[in-house]
Scaffold this motif. Structure first.
Motif, PDB file in Angstrom:
ATOM      1  N   LYS A   1       0.825  -1.198   0.000  1.00 44.12           N
ATOM      2  CA  LYS A   1       0.000   0.000   0.000  1.00 44.12           C
ATOM      3  C   LYS A   1       0.868   1.261   0.000  1.00 44.12           C
ATOM      4  O   LYS A   1       0.677   2.167  -0.785  1.00 44.12           O
TER       5      LYS A   1
ATOM      6  N   LYS B   1      -6.797   5.119  -0.225  1.00 42.01           N
ATOM      7  CA  LYS B   1      -8.052   4.975   0.516  1.00 42.01           C
ATOM      8  C   LYS B   1      -7.911   3.964   1.633  1.00 42.01           C
ATOM      9  O   LYS B   1      -7.275   2.934   1.469  1.00 42.01           O
ATOM     10  N   LYS B   2      -8.548   4.262   2.750  1.00 40.61           N
ATOM     11  CA  LYS B   2      -8.664   3.237   3.779  1.00 40.61           C
ATOM     12  C   LYS B   2      -9.698   2.231   3.307  1.00 40.61           C
ATOM     13  O   LYS B   2     -10.506   2.517   2.415  1.00 40.61           O
ATOM     14  N   LEU B   3      -9.720   1.074   3.942  1.00 35.24           N
ATOM     15  CA  LEU B   3     -10.560  -0.029   3.477  1.00 35.24           C
ATOM     16  C   LEU B   3     -12.032   0.359   3.372  1.00 35.24           C
ATOM     17  O   LEU B   3     -12.736  -0.039   2.462  1.00 35.24           O
TER      18      LEU B   3
ATOM     19  N   GLU C   1     -13.226   3.574   3.398  1.00 38.70           N
ATOM     20  CA  GLU C   1     -13.447   4.948   2.960  1.00 38.70           C
ATOM     21  C   GLU C   1     -14.129   4.958   1.595  1.00 38.70           C
ATOM     22  O   GLU C   1     -13.797   4.159   0.724  1.00 38.70           O
TER      23      GLU C   1
END
Lengths: 253, 359
Positions: free
Chosen positions: A72, A105-107, A109
């Protein structure tokens, strides 16, 4: 952003595919990787962008230790336009391009207005605005490649790696893709087949032969008849093209 | 400010109305489902009883119901069955969608990693050999055997596919085929040597898949497992979408598929195992429902997942209604109904021009 890949070794089974290869990309430099099929260009690139783990060596992107960081983290700085982009499911062009926001992006979001603006900008750059709702699988090879490029632009990388991005594309798309990348003004490392394109776009070249860096330098320094002959095992003479005033190649003479 | 939003071509802005409509259809079908059967109970009364039960007596009056036996039929027999149909339909479609993404193949179903043959083996052993005198195991019986079988086979498939590096989708599918074949042959062996005609028939009936064994005491576990699974996967659309691109591209987008693939498979195996334990293997739902939904809503999991869950539930409620009413006074195994509806539908979708597995 600067890329420093030092002394990479990649072994698959017993065969050593990459032997002690080092590649440097300066900030905003367009660096080309040339060499015959099967010489290890793709493998070298894969070991840089974490698709393969090299047996030894180090890869740094600025201060970021690529081999020791998470996928990531790396993908927030490094974008890749790969060789194979087939899939068994279909998405629209816009959905496909929007996936490029994944690294940021967060998971859980969701995509915000500014994400869509970034997508819009990438679609404009790749001239895909009218393709938005088209199905990805229905596109031609050149259009697909532009979609992948748009997706990579949306990633907002500081370094872009391209693995033979112009394969199977006609002349117009070859120019379009590379010009678009050049205009981004970021560091680029690209494996290329067409030597004249390499001369046109690259600031610096690495020639790969049998998994080793055979020669490197400015395009005019690397692309001598001797080097081309050694790389591709074909007779070659170089000349200055009277129209473009750039280096040209005559093969088999 | 860009107004445009990602949408699939065919449904577009009608997405939310369609979801609401599906919810409405499910509610209506549930009421219809409890009102029909061998004893026909008028729609109004069914609704009253349902409302009464669901709101704990605040709405709907049992007095209007009048008939005590109606209440019992609906509450004791038909309600748990509708809940089962809804949950198992949702669960199968959920696991189907997840498995198709995990193995990057639109032809995958929840049983692809050998779960059905594993569960069959477990159930066969439980029925024909039994778990011995131990009262603890005997209590759980067939459901327990099936669940254990399902979990063991999926663990074996996962283990087998991760031998020698990353678990790729091809290795997963092939391991599933191998382990499935092995379990089937073991089941055959047990059946061959079993001197128990009634037991063999029971095995055959079990493997057809049926909602007949539904009851209130089984509802809590099923509800928790399926709803928890739905809750988790409804928010995994980002990873699921990236999965469609394949390992190579996913890595460059910062997602290590190999890890997610394992987690998803374990979750899907647990959900499927629980469902199989209670109702046997009900085929085609997990394959056909995600397909239809992809055709309608596109392959983007954010939109696909809610629609798939609802359509799956609705589909199985109706399959259950058919299984109870198609032949008078006979409760057909629901697995037969889903396959009879599912296979021609699937052939139609493949033959239909322009269908390209996903949008």
């Amino acid at each position: 952003m600067e890329l420093t890949a030092k002394e990479l070794h990649v072994r698959m089974g017993k065969k050593e595919i990459i032997k002690n290869a080092s590649v440097f990309v300066k900030n905003k430099q367009f660096v080309g990787l040339i060499g015959p099929n099967g010489c290890g260009k793709s493998t070298l690139l894969k070991s840089i962008y974490k698709s393969l783990t090299p047996q030894s060596g180090s890869v740094f992107l600025g201060d970021l230790n690529v081999l020791k960081s998470s996928e990531k983290k790396v993908s927030q700085h490094l974008g890749v336009v790969g060789q194979f982009n087939e899939m068994s499911f279909d998405l629209t062009v816009e959905q496909m391009v929007l996936l490029g926001r994944t690294p940021h992006k967060k998971l859980l979001e969701s995509d915000q207005a500014d994400d869509y603006e970034i997508v819009e900008e990438a679609l404009r750059r790749t001239r895909l605005q009218d393709y938005r709702t088209r199905s990805y699988l229905s596109l031609s090879g050149g259009e697909k490649q532009r979609v992948i490029l748009a997706r990579t632009i949306v990633q907002q990388p500081q370094l872009m790696i391209l693995d033979e991005p112009t394969n199977h594309l006609d002349i117009r798309y070859q120019f379009e893709i590379l010009s678009c990348v050049k205009q981004l003004g970021i560091s680029v490392l690209a494996a290329l087949h067409d030597l004249e394109l390499a001369v046109m776009y690259c600031d610096y070249l690495y020639a790969v032969k049998d998994g080793e860096i055979y020669a490197h330098g400015r395009p005019e320094e690397v692309l001598t008849p001797e080097t081309v002959e050694a790389l591709y095992q074909i007779k070659c003479q170089t000349y200055i093209n009277p129209v473009t005033k750039r280096l040209g190649f005559a093969y088999g003479v | 400010m860009v107004k445009h939003r990602v949408r699939s071509d065919r449904i577009g802005y009608f997405y939310f109305p369609i979801i609401l409509f599906l919810l409405f259809l499910i509610a209506l079908s549930a009421v219809y489902s409890v009102s029909i059967g061998q004893v026909h109970i008028p729609f109004r009364q069914s609704m009253n009883i349902l409302l009464h039960v669901l709101t704990n007596g605040r709405l709907g009056s049992p007095d209007a119901v009048g008939n005590e036996s109606y209440f019992n039929i609906i509450y004791q027999i038909r309600m748990p069955r509708v809940i089962f149909a809804l949950l198992i339909g949702m669960g199968l479609s959920l696991c189907g969608t997840v498995m198709q993404a995990v193995v990057q193949n639109p032809l995958a179903d929840p049983y692809i990693i050998g779960i059905s043959s594993g569960a069959s083996l477990g159930a066969t052993i439980a029925i024909l050999i039994g778990f011995g005198a131990s009262a603890f195991f005997a209590n759980f019986g067939v459901a327990f055997g099936a669940f254990v079988g399902a979990v063991i086979t999926s663990a074996a498939v996962l283990l087998l596919s991760s031998i020698g590096g990353k678990a790729t989708s091809v290795k997963l599918v092939l391991s599933g085929v191998v382990v499935g074949a092995f379990c089937s042959s073991l089941s055959s062996l047990v059946i061959f040597f079993a001197n128990n005609a009634e037991g063999v028939q029971q095995v055959a009936f079990w493997s057809m898949g049926s909602l007949a064994p539904s009851s209130w005491d089984k509802v809590p576990i099923l509800t928790i497992v399926v709803l928890l699974g739905c809750g988790i996967f409804l928010f995994q659309h980002r990873v699921l979408n990236t999965m469609l691109l394949g390992d190579e591209s996913a890595v460059t987008l910062g997602i290590n598929l190999s890890a997610f693939r394992k987690i998803y498979m374990v979750l899907a195996a647990l959900i499927t195992g629980t469902m199989v334990a209670y109702s046997g293997t009900i085929g085609f739902v997990g394959l056909i429902v995600p397909h239809i939904c992809r055709g309608l809503f596109g392959a983007d999991h954010k939109r696909l997942m809610p629609a798939t869950l609802l359509l799956g539930g609705l589909f199985l409620i109706w399959a259950d209604i058919l299984s109870r009413t198609l032949v008078p006074n006979v409760d057909l195994p629901i697995g037969i109904i889903t396959s009879v509806i599912g296979s021609p539908l699937f052939i139609y979708m493949i033959v239909k021009k322009g269908y390209n597995f996903g949008g």
